[in-house]
Every structure is written in structure tokens, then in C-alpha cells.
Design an enzyme around this catalytic site. Sequence first.
Site, PDB file in Angstrom:
ATOM      1  N   ARG A 134       3.788  -0.091  -4.873  1.00  0.00           N
ATOM      2  CA  ARG A 134       3.555  -0.662  -3.539  1.00  0.00           C
ATOM      3  C   ARG A 134       2.250  -1.458  -3.444  1.00  0.00           C
ATOM      4  NH1 ARG A 134       6.874   1.631   0.308  1.00  0.00           N
ATOM      5  NH2 ARG A 134       5.473   0.943   1.937  1.00  0.00           N
ATOM      6  N   TRP A 159      -2.799  -2.724  -1.595  1.00  0.00           N
ATOM      7  CA  TRP A 159      -2.480  -4.141  -1.783  1.00  0.00           C
ATOM      8  C   TRP A 159      -3.269  -4.856  -0.689  1.00  0.00           C
ATOM      9  CZ3 TRP A 159      -0.187  -8.103   1.069  1.00  0.00           C
ATOM     10  CH2 TRP A 159       0.211  -9.227   0.328  1.00  0.00           C
ATOM     11  N   HIS A 165      16.542 -37.136  -8.338  1.00  0.00           N
ATOM     12  CA  HIS A 165      15.921 -37.669  -7.124  1.00  0.00           C
ATOM     13  C   HIS A 165      14.413 -37.396  -7.067  1.00  0.00           C
ATOM     14  CE1 HIS A 165      19.812 -38.799  -5.550  1.00  0.00           C
ATOM     15  NE2 HIS A 165      20.264 -37.601  -5.866  1.00  0.00           N
ATOM     16  N   LYS A 188      11.733 -15.053 -11.035  1.00  0.00           N
ATOM     17  CA  LYS A 188      11.471 -13.945 -11.959  1.00  0.00           C
ATOM     18  C   LYS A 188      10.414 -14.356 -12.980  1.00  0.00           C
ATOM     19  CE  LYS A 188      12.883 -11.366 -10.449  1.00  0.00           C
ATOM     20  NZ  LYS A 188      13.540 -10.701  -9.361  1.00  0.00           N
ATOM     21  N   GLU A 243       6.847 -14.732 -11.367  1.00  0.00           N
ATOM     22  CA  GLU A 243       6.149 -13.541 -10.897  1.00  0.00           C
ATOM     23  C   GLU A 243       5.715 -12.624 -12.015  1.00  0.00           C
ATOM     24  OE1 GLU A 243       8.384 -11.068  -8.186  1.00  0.00           O
ATOM     25  OE2 GLU A 243      10.216 -11.295  -9.336  1.00  0.00           O
ATOM     26  N   ASN A 262      -1.518   2.019   5.921  1.00  0.00           N
ATOM     27  CA  ASN A 262      -0.693   0.931   5.376  1.00  0.00           C
ATOM     28  C   ASN A 262      -0.237   0.088   6.565  1.00  0.00           C
ATOM     29  OD1 ASN A 262       1.228  -0.679   4.078  1.00  0.00           O
ATOM     30  ND2 ASN A 262       2.802   0.884   4.269  1.00  0.00           N
ATOM     31  N   GLY A 263      -0.452  -1.221   6.490  1.00  0.00           N
ATOM     32  CA  GLY A 263      -0.064  -2.096   7.600  1.00  0.00           C
ATOM     33  C   GLY A 263      -1.204  -3.034   7.929  1.00  0.00           C
ATOM     34  N   LYS A 273       5.650  -4.221  -4.081  1.00  0.00           N
ATOM     35  CA  LYS A 273       7.115  -4.166  -4.021  1.00  0.00           C
ATOM     36  C   LYS A 273       7.646  -4.279  -2.594  1.00  0.00           C
ATOM     37  CE  LYS A 273      11.117  -2.678  -6.124  1.00  0.00           C
ATOM     38  NZ  LYS A 273      11.568  -3.925  -6.734  1.00  0.00           N
ATOM     39  N   GLU A 283      16.550 -17.904  -8.701  1.00  0.00           N
ATOM     40  CA  GLU A 283      16.144 -16.521  -8.994  1.00  0.00           C
ATOM     41  C   GLU A 283      15.462 -16.445 -10.365  1.00  0.00           C
ATOM     42  OE1 GLU A 283      15.621 -13.907  -7.551  1.00  0.00           O
ATOM     43  OE2 GLU A 283      15.744 -12.308  -9.030  1.00  0.00           O
ATOM     44  N   CYS A 328       0.828  -1.193   0.000  1.00  0.00           N
ATOM     45  CA  CYS A 328       0.000   0.000   0.000  1.00  0.00           C
ATOM     46  C   CYS A 328       0.868   1.251   0.000  1.00  0.00           C
ATOM     47  CB  CYS A 328      -0.928   0.092   1.206  1.00  0.00           C
ATOM     48  SG  CYS A 328      -2.016  -1.295   1.378  1.00  0.00           S
TER      49      CYS A 328
HETATM   50  C1  F6R Z   1      11.110 -10.537  -6.431  1.00  0.00           C
HETATM   51  C2  F6R Z   1      11.058  -9.580  -5.350  1.00  0.00           C
HETATM   52  C3  F6R Z   1      10.727 -10.067  -3.995  1.00  0.00           C
HETATM   53  C4  F6R Z   1      11.609  -9.362  -2.956  1.00  0.00           C
HETATM   54  C5  F6R Z   1      11.172  -9.753  -1.547  1.00  0.00           C
HETATM   55  C6  F6R Z   1      12.078  -9.137  -0.496  1.00  0.00           C
HETATM   56  O1  F6R Z   1      11.424  -9.936  -7.644  1.00  0.00           O
HETATM   57  O2  F6R Z   1      11.266  -8.416  -5.549  1.00  0.00           O
HETATM   58  O3  F6R Z   1      10.863 -11.445  -3.900  1.00  0.00           O
HETATM   59  O4  F6R Z   1      12.932  -9.717  -3.186  1.00  0.00           O
HETATM   60  O5  F6R Z   1       9.863  -9.345  -1.318  1.00  0.00           O
HETATM   61  O6  F6R Z   1      12.051  -7.743  -0.554  1.00  0.00           O
HETATM   62  P1  F6R Z   1      13.204  -6.877   0.072  1.00  0.00           P
HETATM   63  O7  F6R Z   1      14.444  -7.163  -0.683  1.00  0.00           O
HETATM   64  O8  F6R Z   1      12.739  -5.459  -0.077  1.00  0.00           O
HETATM   65  O9  F6R Z   1      13.331  -7.282   1.502  1.00  0.00           O
END
Ligand code: F6R
Length: 608
Positions: A27, A74, A504, A485, A488, A100-101, A603, A481, A2
Site C-alpha cells: 500500500r 505513501w 498521424h 506495465k 511502472e 491513511n487518507g 497498490k 496495458e 498507506c
Molecule cells: C497498474 C495498476 C493501477 C491500478 C489502478 C486502479 O498495474 O495496478 O493502474 O489498476 O490504480 O486500481 P483499482 O483497480 O484498484 O481501482
Amino acid sequence: MCGIIGYVGFRPVNETLFRGLRRLEYRGYDSAGIAVHDGERISLLKRRGNLDSLEPHLEALPREASMGIAHTRWATHGHPTTENAHPHLDCRGEIAVVHNGIIENFQELREELTARGHRFLSQTDSEVVAHLVEEEYQGDLLEAVRRALRRLEGAYALVVMSSREPGVLVGARKDSPLVLGLGEGENLLASATPALLDCTHRALALENGEMAKVTRDTWRLLDLAGRPVERRPFEIPYDVAAVEKGGYADFMLKEIYEQPQAWKNTLRGRLDRSGRLRIEELEGHGIDLSSIRRIIFVSCGTSYHASLLGRYIFEAWMDIPVEVDIASEFYYREPRLDPSCLVVAVSQSGETLDTMGAVRWAARCGAPSLSVVNVVGSMMARESDGVLYTHAGLEIGVAATKTFIAQMAAVYLLGLYLGQERGLLEEGFVREVFSYLESLTGSIEEVLEDTEAVETCAEKYCRCEDFLFLGRNINYPMAMEAALKLKEISYIHAEGYPAGEMKHGPIALLHPGFPVVALIPSDPIYDKVRNNIEEVRARQAPVIAMATRGNHEVGGFSDEAIFVPEVRPQFNPVVLAPALQLLAYHIAKMRGCNVDQPRNLAKTVTVE
Ligand code: F6R
């Protein structure tokens, strides 16, 4: 999670709030709303969906407003509907709140308030705040909010206004970020600094348990007991251009191409004149590095993958046990820590609540914590004992890209630094590896210049519904990773697996429609990975091999080959990561996905 903003000042309020929301949209973007005060009463506009759904209706708000609050959501409690969108009002429509929270005791408060005659219009936890402030209001909004906060459990960043106090905004925070933007004849409160940039570059961050009372010409910080708090403002270190796409189709693509700079900036200025590694922000941190006997990385998502890389590097360079934990799994099992354990928290935002929990757990156990953070002055940077900043700049695309490569730079750097400070690495070695790290900027650039093979693969396989990424040893975190990527941003099911582990179990999944991306750069375990690829081919799954340029045999055991520049084996992740990001990016675009705002994501994850 948010984005919230409040504005009071001389500019057209509706447009100013909306522009601010645009800068916070990363956000959360499942619904949005604005409430403005026109001097007499509060008018409200809310819509389900992202800001594009709200924009056509802005005209419905009064133009003569001089202050307002806004929110991009969010969802946590309650579906993403118009009713659940913020701002929320009290029963009389006199108090408006954005939050937010998560208010953890909202059920109990809601029942209590309902019994006293309050009527709730949403399913959110946040609405109780408006009703609580209404109950406490006796002509002083600041005091009413302060009293209401005493009843709240959980995390909050709040901005509140009252129809009875035109020109006054009240903000408060606990465990969710809130910054105060200081302009000339205007002031703002917001979740993050990008939202302030159209008005000002001067800001200060509220700490946990602090409140702010803001008018267009004045501002005041105080704690929950009402005592004044002194804080020096800081300059926001980037400008509006950094929050625009700059000619790229998406923020994600722009940020992928900013990686050479992010890499370079994170390494910049780290060697002093005598050739010793120096991490300025770690100086005077008070952590006794010589007494550390165990290192534990904690983090989430992409930051977790950078942490896994850290384990390979630290273990190769130092004789010290290294563990890596997913932050949300860490503190609830109450791991045993003591002052000889160094907790390294890796986080782009520095606000991820799960990772914060680990930092706080370390503090409770007397273990020192060091955070690797991108957002300067964020909660984690402030609360941990030491900080190493990744200078990737502001990242807006929800998927982490340039901040990941900057985290990798930081992890190599930290490994060298710890080795140097503990006397485990020779000065000559540290200097030589550091200058090699610097030289890798050119290798990252090379990856970004040569994207033809990546795009061809994306086109060929973008309709597949499953992908497997295989890597071994230091490249295994890159396989994880890459899978994250792809999942998501394209919504394709993908898994990152250790190449040797596939036999396995997961090998049972393979079939001709299930592409396998095998990370096989030149390194000492090349032959082992090659054998693993043969196992895949025997099940007729198509193989996309990511190999070192100059490998002439790869065509013989793969369906497609993507080449990355030759680097020393320990640094292969640095060239694999951007190539894998580009593959995910192009697949997602070919599937018509919005890569900057993937569904269900936000984010900064400030809830547990
Ligand atoms: C994936 C992504 C998330 C963040 C995760 C941790 O692309 O961005 O998986 O890596 O939410 O966020 P931070 O790094 O801000 O603690």
C-alpha cells in the site's frame, strides 16, 4: 495508499505490528514507523525508506509493550522523510496517531492550532489529528477522537492511542478502508485483511462515519453520534500462504502464474442447471437491466484497460451505446446521467477514490451502478447497486496482473449476462461462448509455459529507453496495458498506440533504438496491422511481433516473434495479456528493478 495497523493483545507487540506492516507494504513503502505503549508511556520508532530500513531498529522499542500502532507510508503531503513518517504524536507525546487518507482542511487547522501554541514537527496533513485529539482529551480517548473528527474534512482511516489509556485503541474511518480483526485475547485494526492473518481470520469492515473502541478482550462499533452499530463478522477467505511468495522470486511472478486459476475462479459456478448464466451476487440487485439505454465504464489504470475491452465486447454483442471514461476525469465534468444509464465501475481494490467518485456521482444522478471488484466487501462493492466479483484472490504485487485477467473474464461474462437478461443474445450463444471462455484456461497456461522467446526479447531490448506497443481494435487496450506495465515496473518510457494512428504523428519518434512491439494475432484486420508494421520497418525501428502460433510469415516482417496460442479473434487479448506481462516482468528484472514495489506507487489509491 498507506497501510495502518493497531494491535492490542498477548503477543509480542513489536513483532506483531511489524509482521502486519509487511502484509500492508504493497500500500506504500516510502517510510514507516511504529509506536508502542509499555503501560506507562509511548515509545516511537520511525525511518525513511521501506520496512527493511525499520527492521534493524525494532530492538530499540520496549519489549514489554502490550499495544501499539504502526504505519507504512505513501507520501501525499510532505516528502518521504523520517519526520513525516507516521505515527505522529501530540505536543506532550501522549497521543499517537496513524492515518491513511488526506485531511483537506489541514492548513487551516494547523494555523489555528499553531496560534494556540501547538508545535508541529512534520509537513504532513496527518499530524493535525494528534494535536486535535490532544485538545479534546479529557480522560476519554473515544470521546476525544469523536470530537476531533467533527473538525476534519477529507478522507481518513485512523488508529489512535493515548499514554493515559493503556490497552485502548480507537479507530475511525471515512473514505479510506479500515477493518477490525477479532482474535481470542487480542484484537486489531488495519487497512486491509492481510495484516490480520497472523492473528485471526475473523474480521468486520467499518463503514464510513464509524468508529471502533478496541481492547484485548472487547470491541465496540459506534457511529459519530456515539450510537452503537451492529455488524456481523465475516471469515477472511484466504490464509497466510496466499500472502507469501510460495517459492517464486517475486509476488508479481507468482501472480502472473496464478492467472489460469484467477480466470477459472471468476467463471466458476456461473451457469445454473438449466444452462442459463447466473451471477449470484447480482441477484436481487434491483437494477432494471431492460430499461438501460447507455452503458458507461469508469475506472483507472489497468482497470481502465479492462473497461476498454468491455466496450469492444459489449458493442459486438449488444445494440447499446457504450462509453469508457477515466474515473478521475469523469465526475468533475459532471456528466449527464439518468436512470437509463448503467455505470460499470471496474476496480481491483474496490477502494480507488476516483472510481468511488464516479459511483457516487451515478447515485446522485439516479443512475444505477454496478461494480466489478476483486476485494470482497470493499467500499465500492458495498456502495454500488450491484457487484460482480472477480475471484482472482489477494494480489500483493503493486502491478495488476492476475486481477487484470480476472477483470477480462468478468467483462466477457457481464457482456453475456446483460445480453441474456435483455433478451439480445440467444441462450445457445451464451452457453457456447461461456464454455469457450472456460476452455481458454488451457490457452493461458500455454502462454505461461512457453517463455523462451519472451525472455530472449527482454534480454535483447532491456537497455532501450523507449518502447512503442501497437495494437488495433480489440487488441489496442492490450497495447495500452503493456505500455503501462512496462513503465511502472521498469521505468522505461513506453506508449500504447492504435496501430493505425501511428502514421498521424508518433511515427516521427521512431529510430533504430526504439523497439516497437506489434500485436498481430490472426484476426480480420491482420493485413491492416501488417501494413502498419511495414511503416515501422521503413523507419528502421526494430519490430517485435506478437503473433498467433502457426503464422509462418511473421519472421519475414519482424526482427523477433513471440507466439501466442490460436484463439478466436474476440479472445486474443486473453492470450496476449500474460505474454505482455511476462515481457515487462523480464525486462524490469534484467534492469535490476524491484517489480513488487515500483518507485512512487502504491497498490490502493485512496486519494484523488
Ligand atoms: C497498474 C495498476 C493501477 C491500478 C489502478 C486502479 O498495474 O495496478 O493502474 O489498476 O490504480 O486500481 P483499482 O483497480 O484498484 O481501482
